[in-house]
Design a protein around this motif. Structure first.
Motif, PDB file in Angstrom:
ATOM      1  N   VAL A 100       1.495  12.453  -3.905  1.00 10.03           N
ATOM      2  CA  VAL A 100       1.463  12.892  -2.509  1.00 10.03           C
ATOM      3  C   VAL A 100       2.446  12.083  -1.676  1.00 10.03           C
ATOM      4  CG1 VAL A 100       0.057  12.809  -0.416  1.00 10.03           C
ATOM      5  CG2 VAL A 100      -0.866  13.851  -2.482  1.00 10.03           C
ATOM      6  N   TRP A 101       2.514  10.783  -1.930  1.00  7.88           N
ATOM      7  CA  TRP A 101       3.353   9.892  -1.112  1.00  7.88           C
ATOM      8  C   TRP A 101       4.833  10.090  -1.414  1.00  7.88           C
ATOM      9  CZ3 TRP A 101       0.488   8.259   2.639  1.00  7.88           C
ATOM     10  CH2 TRP A 101      -0.875   8.019   2.430  1.00  7.88           C
ATOM     11  N   THR A 102       5.197  10.251  -2.680  1.00  5.64           N
ATOM     12  CA  THR A 102       6.609  10.480  -2.997  1.00  5.64           C
ATOM     13  C   THR A 102       7.068  11.819  -2.430  1.00  5.64           C
ATOM     14  OG1 THR A 102       6.028  11.386  -5.185  1.00  5.64           O
ATOM     15  CG2 THR A 102       6.538   9.040  -5.059  1.00  5.64           C
ATOM     16  N   SER A 161       0.841  -1.198   0.000  1.00  7.30           N
ATOM     17  CA  SER A 161       0.000   0.000   0.000  1.00  7.30           C
ATOM     18  C   SER A 161       0.878   1.250   0.000  1.00  7.30           C
ATOM     19  CB  SER A 161      -0.932   0.013   1.214  1.00  7.30           C
ATOM     20  OG  SER A 161      -0.240   0.408   2.386  1.00  7.30           O
ATOM     21  N   SER A 162       0.335   2.314  -0.576  1.00  9.59           N
ATOM     22  CA  SER A 162       1.094   3.562  -0.695  1.00  9.59           C
ATOM     23  C   SER A 162       1.555   4.075   0.665  1.00  9.59           C
ATOM     24  CB  SER A 162       0.243   4.620  -1.393  1.00  9.59           C
ATOM     25  OG  SER A 162      -0.152   4.194  -2.675  1.00  9.59           O
ATOM     26  N   GLY A 163       0.654   4.024   1.650  1.00 10.41           N
ATOM     27  CA  GLY A 163       0.999   4.507   2.975  1.00 10.41           C
ATOM     28  C   GLY A 163       2.041   3.650   3.665  1.00 10.41           C
ATOM     29  N   LEU A 222     -13.739   5.950  -3.177  1.00 11.84           N
ATOM     30  CA  LEU A 222     -12.866   4.998  -3.855  1.00 11.84           C
ATOM     31  C   LEU A 222     -12.395   5.573  -5.177  1.00 11.84           C
ATOM     32  CD1 LEU A 222     -15.092   2.082  -5.308  1.00 11.84           C
ATOM     33  CD2 LEU A 222     -15.836   4.421  -5.001  1.00 11.84           C
ATOM     34  N   GLU A 223     -11.459   4.901  -5.786  1.00  8.50           N
ATOM     35  CA  GLU A 223     -11.002   5.295  -7.103  1.00  8.50           C
ATOM     36  C   GLU A 223     -11.931   4.710  -8.165  1.00  8.50           C
ATOM     37  OE1 GLU A 223      -6.198   5.690  -6.303  1.00  8.50           O
ATOM     38  OE2 GLU A 223      -7.019   3.778  -6.998  1.00  8.50           O
ATOM     39  N   GLU A 224     -12.045   5.418  -9.268  1.00  9.31           N
ATOM     40  CA  GLU A 224     -12.915   4.972 -10.360  1.00  9.31           C
ATOM     41  C   GLU A 224     -12.564   3.562 -10.814  1.00  9.31           C
ATOM     42  OE1 GLU A 224     -14.296   7.437 -14.170  1.00  9.31           O
ATOM     43  OE2 GLU A 224     -12.285   6.565 -14.415  1.00  9.31           O
ATOM     44  N   THR A 225     -11.287   3.234 -10.841  1.00  6.52           N
ATOM     45  CA  THR A 225     -10.875   1.908 -11.287  1.00  6.52           C
ATOM     46  C   THR A 225     -11.381   0.817 -10.355  1.00  6.52           C
ATOM     47  OG1 THR A 225      -8.987   0.546 -11.963  1.00  6.52           O
ATOM     48  CG2 THR A 225      -8.624   2.035 -10.110  1.00  6.52           C
ATOM     49  N   THR A 283      -2.635   5.467   5.329  1.00  8.49           N
ATOM     50  CA  THR A 283      -2.150   4.365   4.495  1.00  8.49           C
ATOM     51  C   THR A 283      -2.784   4.330   3.118  1.00  8.49           C
ATOM     52  OG1 THR A 283      -3.836   2.890   5.433  1.00  8.49           O
ATOM     53  CG2 THR A 283      -1.672   2.886   6.478  1.00  8.49           C
ATOM     54  N   SER A 284      -3.863   5.073   2.910  1.00  4.94           N
ATOM     55  CA  SER A 284      -4.636   4.946   1.684  1.00  4.94           C
ATOM     56  C   SER A 284      -4.739   6.264   0.940  1.00  4.94           C
ATOM     57  CB  SER A 284      -6.043   4.437   2.015  1.00  4.94           C
ATOM     58  OG  SER A 284      -6.920   4.610   0.925  1.00  4.94           O
ATOM     59  N   THR A 285      -4.517   6.223  -0.379  1.00 11.09           N
ATOM     60  CA  THR A 285      -4.624   7.419  -1.198  1.00 11.09           C
ATOM     61  C   THR A 285      -6.054   7.933  -1.249  1.00 11.09           C
ATOM     62  OG1 THR A 285      -2.772   6.667  -2.558  1.00 11.09           O
ATOM     63  CG2 THR A 285      -4.191   8.360  -3.502  1.00 11.09           C
TER      64      THR A 285
END
Length: 621
Positions: free
Chosen positions: A136-138, A105-107, A289-292, A215-217
């Motif tokens: 945002v995470w980078t 996960s990104s977070g 949520l994300e569209e995907t 932890t979540s985008t």
């Protein structure tokens, strides 16, 4: 190996930097189409052991390039990795290279990279590339650790953040003819009549599911979108704007059912609910949520798992439709970068750069829509997925909300920590004799459970209610036979250290059998008696085996906990979050217990990952 900027390997060459600047204009007409399968690997929030949901990648004699990526992109990156093998970018390498995506996960990846320690996996699975869901995470890693560690991130695809709603509910709000904003959702949250305010009193209160922004985008984007909405801005969000939006955001958080570590787990619960004829109104009204992810859900793959050969997907009885907030949506821009970590060799660095170059080509961009992602190249057709049939509108969102600066993101996360919905959580730990077994890293199962439980205490605020029980046959306490109460459920206050010390004392407790069902029943009765509206009322159960000593049967337990703790069963439902610990845990039973209460179960069959699993569980509160 420590997570420090790499000094031994060479920096990106001038030619690779030049290629990076020209990526947007690269167009190769070769087209290697992927099959229409929206899938990814989602096994907890960290799945460094598996790149395909159950297998492992072997040494094929080529340079191994591991890419750590958010779960929804694993299968797409696997398809891109295969196409890369046939590309001019790969042919230009001095030696062959194989790209292996793993789910982190990104977070969690951000936490690993900023901790100053080592990446929590064996050397051959340490990532060369990192592709979080958002820049945002980078940027957070660059600010908290070192810009050199995250290199030069480049976006290769994007997907908007939306609110997914069961179609019937969305239509009750005027969808698709009437624009719906976050303010409309906030009003439904705060109105005591709930759905009754729009003529649907039988649906009860309005309920939102969001993921934890640490932890979540999507969780992070949702709280930033709330601040944009409250400020009335579509650009230039500041930390002062976030502060001014506090009461608006606090009201919005009040209708959150619980926070998840991934949207996949929430969507799984909703999917199971709809498939049993419950529609969706009983569990949740809207999911950020994300569209995907919404496309995956409507295809019958709610947790975005890797679809195996021969597997048949069954669409939900009622699809989710994407509500693109009228005030605007943030986008997950999905960057990818070569890490500047000391384990990234020169060969891996070069191969990673070549793969990034490939992702900008026409061949790669044409693969993206097949997996529910929008290409950056607008000339690439979106295909049949991006239609009303699958709940999306390719012409929306009408307004794009830009990503704010690192200081604003930090202010939003800090604010959420203070205003998130309060919790009342009882942790129940199996201390039966089998917990003395080793887990292969020098610890016993009990050691891992103790350390995991102690770590969770840092997550809770002093105002959150926390209790801790342990169970095994022969134990005697005021709460009943076979139970040890380390702490009754009450505001944590300043007792973190005292409770952590009490948990450590479990190492010296006598340990016998496993009265799992009786312990859960007692914990459930305790929490139902004290559950309050406006709180997340939950039980976390850790067990490493099967029930051996309960007086209560599993069917009697399910009847008891399922009668009133579903979301439609009252204003203060109690949800159970079991952890299946080690390879002897009764996963089927624990999953059944979770589903009966609208909770989620977590797989810690690899007992050495118990610390990470505990972190995933606690993200719900």
């Amino acid at each position: 190996m420590a997570l420090v900027p790499r000094r031994t390997a060479a920096s990106p060459s001038a030619s690779s930097s030049a290629r990076r600047g020209a990526r947007a204009g690269v167009a190769i007409t070769v087209f290697a189409a992927a099959s229409l399968v929206l899938s990814a690997c989602t096994v907890g929030s960290y799945d460094g052991d598996r790149a395909d949901g159950g297998g492992d990648f072997a040494d094929d004699g080529c340079t191994s390039v591991v890419v750590a990526t958010s779960s929804e992109k694993v299968n797409m990156l696997d398809a891109l990795a295969k196409a890369f093998k046939e590309s001019p970018q790969h042919d230009a390498l001095a030696e062959c290279a194989t790209v292996h995506p793993i789910n982190v996960s990104s977070g969690d990846a951000t936490r690993f990279l900023t901790s100053g320690g080592d990446w929590p996996d064996e050397d051959r699975r340490k990532p060369t590339l990192w592709s979080p869901a958002s820049t945002v995470w980078t940027e957070r890693v660059a600010a908290a650790a070192s810009p050199a560690l995250v290199g030069e991130p480049v976006s290769f695809t994007h997907t908007p953040v939306v609110f997914g709603m069961p179609e019937t509910m969305a239509k009750a709000l005027g969808w698709p003819d009437r624009p719906i904003g976050i303010t409309d959702l906030e009003r439904l949250c705060t109105d005591p009549a709930g759905w009754g305010s729009v003529g649907k009193p039988i649906w009860g209160s309005f309920k939102i599911s969001k993921t934890n922004p640490n932890t979540s985008t999507t969780g992070l984007s949702a709280i930033l979108m709330q601040s944009y909405e409250a400020s009335g801005k579509t650009d230039g969000l500041t930390a002062d704007d976030v502060a001014a939006a506090e009461e608006f955001s606090r009201a919005f958080e009040e209708c959150v059912i619980h926070y998840g570590d991934t949207t996949g787990k929430v969507l799984n619960t909703l999917y199971d609910d709809t498939q049993h004829g419950a529609g969706g109104s009983g569990y949740v009204s809207a999911v950020a949520l994300e569209e995907t992810s919404l496309l995956n859900y409507n295809l019958g793959n709610p947790d975005s798992h890797t679809v195996q050969p021969g597997e048949t997907l069954t669409p939900p009885q009622e699809k989710l439709v994407a509500v693109y907030p009228s005030g605007g949506s943030m986008w997950s821009d999905n960057p990818v970068t070569v890490l500047g970590a000391d384990w990234v060799t020169e060969a891996r660095h070069t191969a990673g750069e070549a793969f990034i170059d490939f992702l900008a080509t026409d061949a790669a961009q044409r693969i993206l829509p097949e997996y529910g992602f929008r290409p950056l190249d607008e000339s690439v057709p979106l295909g049949k997925l991006f239609t009303e049939e699958y709940g999306v509108d390719p012409g929306l969102p009408a307004v794009t909300l830009p990503r704010p600066g690192v200081d604003v993101v930090s202010a939003a996360i800090d604010q959420w920590t203070q205003i998130r919905k309060p919790s009342s959580v009882l942790e129940v730990i199996d201390i039966s004799g089998s917990m003395d077994d080793g887990i292969g890293d020098g610890r016993s199962k009990l050691d891992g459970a103790i350390e995991g439980a102690q770590t969770t205490l840092e997550h809770f605020r002093s105002t959150d209610e926390v209790g801790m029980w342990a169970f095994t046959t022969g134990a005697k306490a005021e709460d009943g036979m076979n139970l040890l109460s380390l702490r009754d459920v009450s505001p944590l206050g300043s007792e973190r250290e005292r409770l952590a010390s009490s948990v450590a004392d479990l190492r010296y407790a006598e340990r016998y059998g496993t009265p799992l069902y009786d312990a859960i029943a007692a914990a459930y009765d305790e929490m139902v008696d004290r559950a309050e509206p406006g709180r997340i009322n939950a039980i976390v159960v850790l067990s490493d085996g099967q029930d051996t000593d309960s007086k209560l049967s599993i069917d009697s337990l399910i009847a008891r906990i399922g009668k009133s703790s579903g979301e439609g069963g009252g204003d203060a439902p109690v949800r159970i979050f079991p952890i299946a610990y080690g390879d002897g845990a009764d996963t089927a039973v624990l999953q059944r217990i979770a589903e009966a209460t609208g909770g989620q179960w977590f797989d810690a069959s690899d007992a050495t990952k118990i610390d990470l699993v505990f972190a995933s569980v606690i993200n719900n509160f």
